[in-house]
Design a protein around this motif. Structure first.
Motif, mmCIF file in Angstrom:
data_model
loop_
_atom_site.group_PDB
_atom_site.id
_atom_site.type_symbol
_atom_site.label_atom_id
_atom_site.label_comp_id
_atom_site.label_asym_id
_atom_site.label_seq_id
_atom_site.Cartn_x
_atom_site.Cartn_y
_atom_site.Cartn_z
ATOM 1 N N CYS A 94 -18.216 0.247 -9.595
ATOM 2 C CA CYS A 94 -18.477 1.376 -10.497
ATOM 3 C C CYS A 94 -18.260 1.001 -11.947
ATOM 4 O O CYS A 94 -18.815 1.631 -12.838
ATOM 5 C CB CYS A 94 -17.610 2.572 -10.098
ATOM 6 S SG CYS A 94 -15.867 2.414 -10.559
ATOM 7 N N GLY A 95 -17.421 -0.023 -12.192
ATOM 8 C CA GLY A 95 -17.143 -0.420 -13.572
ATOM 9 C C GLY A 95 -16.218 0.523 -14.309
ATOM 10 O O GLY A 95 -15.915 0.302 -15.482
ATOM 11 N N GLN A 96 -15.753 1.570 -13.638
ATOM 12 C CA GLN A 96 -14.966 2.588 -14.339
ATOM 13 C C GLN A 96 -13.636 2.911 -13.675
ATOM 14 O O GLN A 96 -12.850 3.656 -14.240
ATOM 15 C CB GLN A 96 -15.792 3.870 -14.461
ATOM 16 C CG GLN A 96 -16.989 3.717 -15.381
ATOM 17 C CD GLN A 96 -17.913 4.907 -15.324
ATOM 18 O OE1 GLN A 96 -18.381 5.291 -14.258
ATOM 19 N NE2 GLN A 96 -18.170 5.518 -16.464
ATOM 20 N N CYS A 97 -13.411 2.416 -12.448
ATOM 21 C CA CYS A 97 -12.126 2.708 -11.799
ATOM 22 C C CYS A 97 -11.072 1.708 -12.308
ATOM 23 O O CYS A 97 -11.393 0.741 -13.002
ATOM 24 C CB CYS A 97 -12.257 2.640 -10.276
ATOM 25 S SG CYS A 97 -12.461 0.967 -9.620
ATOM 26 N N CYS A 111 -11.835 -1.945 -11.249
ATOM 27 C CA CYS A 111 -12.978 -2.519 -11.973
ATOM 28 C C CYS A 111 -12.597 -2.839 -13.410
ATOM 29 O O CYS A 111 -12.947 -3.895 -13.947
ATOM 30 C CB CYS A 111 -14.163 -1.543 -11.957
ATOM 31 S SG CYS A 111 -15.123 -1.585 -10.429
ATOM 32 N N CYS A 131 -13.010 -2.248 -5.878
ATOM 33 C CA CYS A 131 -13.506 -1.028 -6.519
ATOM 34 C C CYS A 131 -13.205 0.179 -5.638
ATOM 35 O O CYS A 131 -13.433 0.158 -4.433
ATOM 36 C CB CYS A 131 -15.012 -1.125 -6.759
ATOM 37 S SG CYS A 131 -15.743 0.414 -7.368
ATOM 38 N N THR A 132 -12.703 1.224 -6.271
ATOM 39 C CA THR A 132 -12.331 2.420 -5.507
ATOM 40 C C THR A 132 -13.321 3.558 -5.726
ATOM 41 O O THR A 132 -12.968 4.728 -5.614
ATOM 42 C CB THR A 132 -10.914 2.890 -5.889
ATOM 43 O OG1 THR A 132 -10.844 3.049 -7.316
ATOM 44 C CG2 THR A 132 -9.871 1.875 -5.457
ATOM 45 N N ALA A 133 -14.564 3.201 -6.018
ATOM 46 C CA ALA A 133 -15.569 4.241 -6.253
ATOM 47 C C ALA A 133 -15.648 5.205 -5.076
ATOM 48 O O ALA A 133 -15.866 6.407 -5.251
ATOM 49 C CB ALA A 133 -16.939 3.602 -6.493
HETATM 50 ZN ZN LIG Z 1 -14.778 0.584 -9.510
#
Ligand SMILES: [Zn+2]
Ligand SMILES: [Zn+2]
Length: 451
Positions: free
Chosen positions: A149-152, A155, A163-165
């Protein structure tokens, strides 16, 4: 979405369906029925009600199998993908066991649903939710087992392999069975359609055949990650790969691509040892031919220089061994129909990985399926200060959004031989057979093809 954006999406789709020549006649393409002002499918969920076949595990202990299910309205961040190919991972061969009836308490927490089986796959985007930005209709995408996700937190801290999306997206039903049972599964693969969250999609522009790309959804990506990502194999180094299944053989190739001088492979199955030699191993060892201590001694001997083994001349001054140990074994879920290794639990391989690695070396592990409560023993002093680096994790440091296009390129350029890792292919209704060859280990992989 503007009419202009929709126009572009349509044209990409038409290129894939009808070829460049047909799409180049833009007016003719648009004239075939999608006029401006008409609601585009990608925005108004007109895919809702679409029927497709999927291998599902219905609740209540009902038998698993292929069902025709009906797509629900997709959510703003979801992507509908027409599956081209999907690999049957060993990790999910437990689907061959009789279905269990969920305990009443668990059923109370989550309403009974029928998950679609699979460990991701590759396909063509056919529709996107209104908020999707990463992919467009017509893109070829890989749906890997691990999102990015690039945001967790992970990431953002360089651990996209964790990643924990998934924790931020509900496990909402994507379809219904004929009797109304909700169907879940945003990873899928064993279905004509994958309905994935945007974060689970990785667009790839490549000429690599889908059957080969499908290996990148899980096993090959992990194997390449072991050798190439986060702590990459050093050129000129000695590498030990434990296990030559599709994952271990991908690690062998990753080590070869990195420029390893020596790649030693331990594997009990003869045809897999042969494949290892073909794909870059320099020595293969049958663990059934050695006592464990002798196997360790043999590996260390292979890594000990025959000349210039002197202090102050670059020598270690202690025990030699592989500076990179890549473990790709794990526990047997079913007895194989090929020669079994000496330890069906996979624990011995973890212990060997630690014991054979010298100080200063790196141990990468990714095996799964160990018996509950199983342990390995590490002397406290070694764990505290022996200088070994252990990097565990079953997506091996890979950032899927960053790395999958690179891996596809390695296949495209002939640096990574994916063709040799495609064992047997099966039609879409052959999910059970594909899982069976994975469970039996009679073929290096079983891959479903939908085209
Ligand atoms: Zn992530
Ligand atoms: Zn997998």
């Amino acid at each position: 979405m503007s009419a202009q954006q929709h126009d572009r999406s349509l044209s990409r789709r038409e290129v894939l369906r009808h070829g460049v020549t047909a799409a180049a006649g833009g007016a003719a393409v648009l004239g075939r029925g999608t006029a401006f002002g008409q609601a585009p499918a990608i925005q108004t969920h007109t895919q809702t009600g679409r029927r497709f076949r999927a291998f599902v595990s219905p609740p209540g202990g009902r038998p698993r199998g292929i069902e025709t299910v009906t797509l629900r309205a997709i959510q703003p961040h979801q992507v509908v993908i027409r599956t081209e190919a999907a690999q049957a991972c060993y990790t999910i061969v437990n689907l061959l066991a009789p279905p269990a009836v969920a305990p009443a308490a668990a059923a109370a927490n989550a309403p009974p649903s029928a998950p679609i089986a699979g460990h991701g796959g590759v396909g063509i985007v056919e529709a996107i939710g209104s908020a999707v930005r990463r992919v467009q209709v017509g893109d070829r995408v890989i749906v890997p087992v691990t999102a990015n996700c690039g945001q967790c937190w992970n990431c953002l801290h360089g651990r996209g392999d964790f990643c924990t999306a998934g924790a931020g997206r509900p496990n909402a039903p994507v379809a219904n069975m004929a009797d109304g049972t909700p169907v879940t599964g945003t990873l899928g693969g064993f279905a004509e359609l994958m309905i994935a969250w945007e974060e689970q999609t990785v667009p790839v522009a490549t000429s690599v055949p889908p059957v080969e790309l499908s290996l990148l959804s899980c096993v090959t990506t992990t194997g390449l990650g072991l050798a190439m990502k986060r702590i990459p194999v050093e050129p000129g180094s000695d590498v030990l790969v434990l296990g030559a299944g599709p994952l271990g053989l991908s690690a062998v190739q990753g080590a070869r691509i990195q420029g390893a001088a020596q790649i030693i492979v331990v594997e009990p199955v003869p045809y897999r040892r042969d494949l290892a030699m073909k794909l870059g191993a320099t020595t293969v060892l049958d663990p059934n031919a050695f006592a464990l201590a002798d196997l360790q001694a043999r590996i260390q001997e292979l890594c000990t220089p025959k000349t210039l083994n002197r202090a102050f001349a670059g020598a270690r001054g202690g025990t030699y061994g592989p500076m990179f140990v890549l473990e790709a074994v794990g526990g047997d879920l079913f007895p194989p129909k090929v020669p079994a290794g000496p330890d069906p639990t996979g624990i011995q391989s973890l212990q060997l990985a630690w014991n054979v690695c010298p100080s200063g070396g790196t141990i990468r592990t990714c095996g799964v399926g160990f018996p509950p409560g199983a342990t390995i023993t590490i002397p406290a002093g070694q764990w505290s200060n022996s200088g070994r680096t252990h990097l565990p994790g079953n997506f091996a440091g890979v950032n899927t959004f960053r790395d999958l296009p690179q891996f596809a390129r390695l296949i495209e350029r002939g640096q990574f031989d994916a063709r040799s890792l495609v064992g047997q292919t099966f039609p879409p209704d052959g999910a059970r057979e594909a899982l069976q060859v994975a469970a039996d280990r009679t073929s290096i992989t079983g891959v479903l093809t939908f085209t």
